[in-house]
Design a protein around this motif. Structure first.
Motif, PDB file in Angstrom:
ATOM      1  N   THR A 176       0.860  -1.180   0.000  1.00  0.00           N
ATOM      2  CA  THR A 176       0.000   0.000   0.000  1.00  0.00           C
ATOM      3  C   THR A 176       0.898   1.233   0.000  1.00  0.00           C
ATOM      4  N   ALA A 218      -2.433   6.171   1.463  1.00  0.00           N
ATOM      5  CA  ALA A 218      -3.617   5.361   1.736  1.00  0.00           C
ATOM      6  C   ALA A 218      -3.756   5.067   3.221  1.00  0.00           C
ATOM      7  N   GLU A 229      -4.912   8.251   5.036  1.00  0.00           N
ATOM      8  CA  GLU A 229      -6.312   8.582   4.751  1.00  0.00           C
ATOM      9  C   GLU A 229      -7.279   7.599   5.411  1.00  0.00           C
ATOM     10  N   GLN A 230      -6.870   6.333   5.506  1.00  0.00           N
ATOM     11  CA  GLN A 230      -7.724   5.334   6.141  1.00  0.00           C
ATOM     12  C   GLN A 230      -7.673   5.413   7.669  1.00  0.00           C
ATOM     13  N   ASN A 231      -6.577   5.945   8.209  1.00  0.00           N
ATOM     14  CA  ASN A 231      -6.390   6.025   9.664  1.00  0.00           C
ATOM     15  C   ASN A 231      -5.915   7.428  10.036  1.00  0.00           C
TER      16      ASN A 231
END
Length: 330
Positions: free
Chosen positions: A171, A175, A178-180
């Motif tokens: 990843t 990413a 933005e996800q965490n």
């Protein structure tokens, strides 16, 4: 150690791969052995209980504050409770006067670019920041998300100068952030451990961080320095040095956050030669000047914090050193 002189950095003369040793008298060795035998069953038993059971429980059962307390208990068994924490450019005694954004986790979208010398690195970062750990590779801007245990064991693993794992396991820092958005992300851009005397060339993984992320260079140095693990597979030697000392001091230095303002925003997976060297290509194009300056700025900050220098030795050099070291030991 002259037979390993070919593994010294040509510019500085530093040998970042030779294990650190601490001279000891016969009496201190007896104390060393007694402490080791006393602490070993507690350390192994508690480690097994934590990583096999507690680490897999959901956050509803183990809140973050409880998890950090459990990790500090694990650090306390071998006598790691003395931490000298300073912010770069801040005088002693004035930490409380600094804005909270100077610390990773308090600033939004925090990324830690940590020096990599010991299995204790990941354990200490987990006890303080509870970050998401990643593995960087020399051939890609992408990273691999790993558990705390995997990050600890990575410090005793051989270097991987070849291609990274399959793309399905990879990843980007963008990413992950933005996800965490409320979690810290930890990166070891050197990709492999040293004895703490030099900063290795970086992986380009930090270039995948978003522009609004705060990248904090963090240096951790140990006294005595013999719990660093530049040679992979030295599990017994590491445990001997870790558990046999009455106490260990960690000197933690945190630099001011750096933003990824490089113009290129690619997150490709094109293989490079030895991540961090100027002039390498990604997706058929050379790293831009801004990209290279970002990596240089973070590397220089780590070198300043650790009071050492950057070296030009790569993962391939370390792999060659390990081969020569093992032959010499035999």
């Amino acid at each position: 150690m002259e037979k390993y002189s070919q593994f010294r950095d040509r510019g500085s003369g530093i040998s970042p791969f030779i294990p650190s040793t601490t001279p000891a008298s016969f009496l201190s060795k007896l104390l060393h052995g007694a402490l080791f035998l006393f602490r070993l069953p507690f350390f192994l038993g508690y480690s097994a209980f934590f990583f096999l059971f507690l680490d897999h429980l959901p956050s509803l059962l183990i809140p973050q504050v409880v998890r950090k307390l459990l990790l500090w208990t694990l650090l306390g068994i071998p006598g790691i409770w003395w931490v000298d924490l300073q912010l770069d450019g801040v005088k002693r005694g004035s930490l409380s006067q600094q804005p909270s954004s100077r610390f990773p986790g308090n600033a939004p979208r925090s990324i830690i670019a940590a020096q990599f010398t010991s299995p204790v690195d990941a354990l200490y970062l987990a006890a303080i920041f509870d970050p998401i750990f990643t593995v960087s590779y020399p051939g890609t801007r992408k990273v691999q998300r790993v558990s705390l245990l995997r990050a600890i064991l990575l410090a005793l693993a051989p270097p991987n100068p070849s291609s990274p794992p399959t793309a399905d396991n990879m990843t980007t820092l963008r990413a992950l952030v933005e996800q965490n958005p409320h979690r810290v992300v930890a990166v070891f851009p050197e990709m492999s451990t040293t004895n703490g005397k030099g900063i290795l060339p970086f992986s380009p993984s930090l270039l995948s961080a978003p522009a609004d992320a705060h990248i904090f260079p963090v240096s951790m140095r140990y006294t005595p320095a013999d719990i660093t693990t530049p040679v992979p597979g030295a599990y017994l030697g590491f445990l001997w040095n870790l558990l046999g000392r009455p106490t260990h001091l960690i000197r933690v230095r945190i630099a001011e956050a750096v933003a990824n303002d490089s113009s290129a925003a690619t997150n490709g997976n094109t293989p490079l030669d030895d991540g961090g060297d100027e002039g390498l290509e990604v997706d058929g194009e050379r790293l831009t000047g801004e990209e290279q300056r970002l990596l240089d700025k973070i590397a220089e900050a780590l070198a300043r914090l650790a009071r050492n220098k950057r070296v030009g030795l790569t993962l391939r050099d370390k792999a060659s050193f390990i081969e020569a070291w093992n032959k010499g030991r035999k």
